[in-house]
Design a protein around this motif. Structure first.
Motif, PDB file in Angstrom:
ATOM      1  N   SER A   1      -3.456   6.518  -3.166  1.00 12.64           N
ATOM      2  CA  SER A   1      -3.247   7.646  -2.013  1.00 12.64           C
ATOM      3  C   SER A   1      -2.803   8.873  -2.650  1.00 12.64           C
ATOM      4  O   SER A   1      -3.516   9.814  -2.379  1.00 12.64           O
ATOM      5  CB  SER A   1      -2.322   7.571  -0.822  1.00 12.64           C
TER       6      SER A   1
ATOM      7  N   LYS B   1      -1.890   9.534   5.819  1.00 12.63           N
ATOM      8  CA  LYS B   1      -1.954   8.211   5.083  1.00 12.63           C
ATOM      9  C   LYS B   1      -0.817   8.351   3.911  1.00 12.63           C
ATOM     10  O   LYS B   1       0.095   7.291   4.080  1.00 12.63           O
ATOM     11  CB  LYS B   1      -3.352   7.871   4.665  1.00 12.63           C
ATOM     12  N   CYS B   2      -0.987   9.181   3.229  1.00 11.47           N
ATOM     13  CA  CYS B   2      -0.246   9.529   2.167  1.00 11.47           C
ATOM     14  C   CYS B   2       1.466   9.464   2.491  1.00 11.47           C
ATOM     15  O   CYS B   2       2.288   9.159   1.878  1.00 11.47           O
ATOM     16  CB  CYS B   2      -0.592  10.390   1.082  1.00 11.47           C
TER      17      CYS B   2
END
Length: 97
Positions: free
Chosen positions: A12, A29-30
């Motif tokens: 990611s 997400k990261c």
């Protein structure tokens, strides 16, 4: 931290560094991966603050332009590599700073 999680975080970070335009979904997400594991690896603690600042929340703009995150790209790539190699924070600082 298990290998699957370590790899997902590294992937990611690499993905985030490769973006030419702001990608809020990828950033989220990261951020979630790093913040959920920040206490598992000191290197994640080190990069956590930069992930937050990378969110692009500038004073007068809601979305960053590419030059806003250029400074972070190589750091995110370096941290991804360090995670894959299981470097400690001290090793990372010696090699990347």
């Amino acid at each position: 931290m298990d290998d699957t999680t370590r790899s997902a975080i590294a992937d990611s970070l690499d993905e985030l560094a490769a973006q030419d335009a702001w990608n809020g979904t990828l950033w989220q997400k990261c951020y979630e991966l790093v913040s959920a594991n920040v206490n598992e690896d000191e290197l994640l603690g080190y990069v956590y603050d930069d992930i937050i600042h990378y969110s692009g929340r500038r004073l007068f703009r809601s979305v960053p332009v590419a030059t806003d995150f250029n400074a972070y790209r190589q750091e995110f790539r370096n941290v991804a590599t360090a995670l894959r190699c299981r470097m400690s924070l001290a090793e990372y600082k010696r090699q990347c700073e």
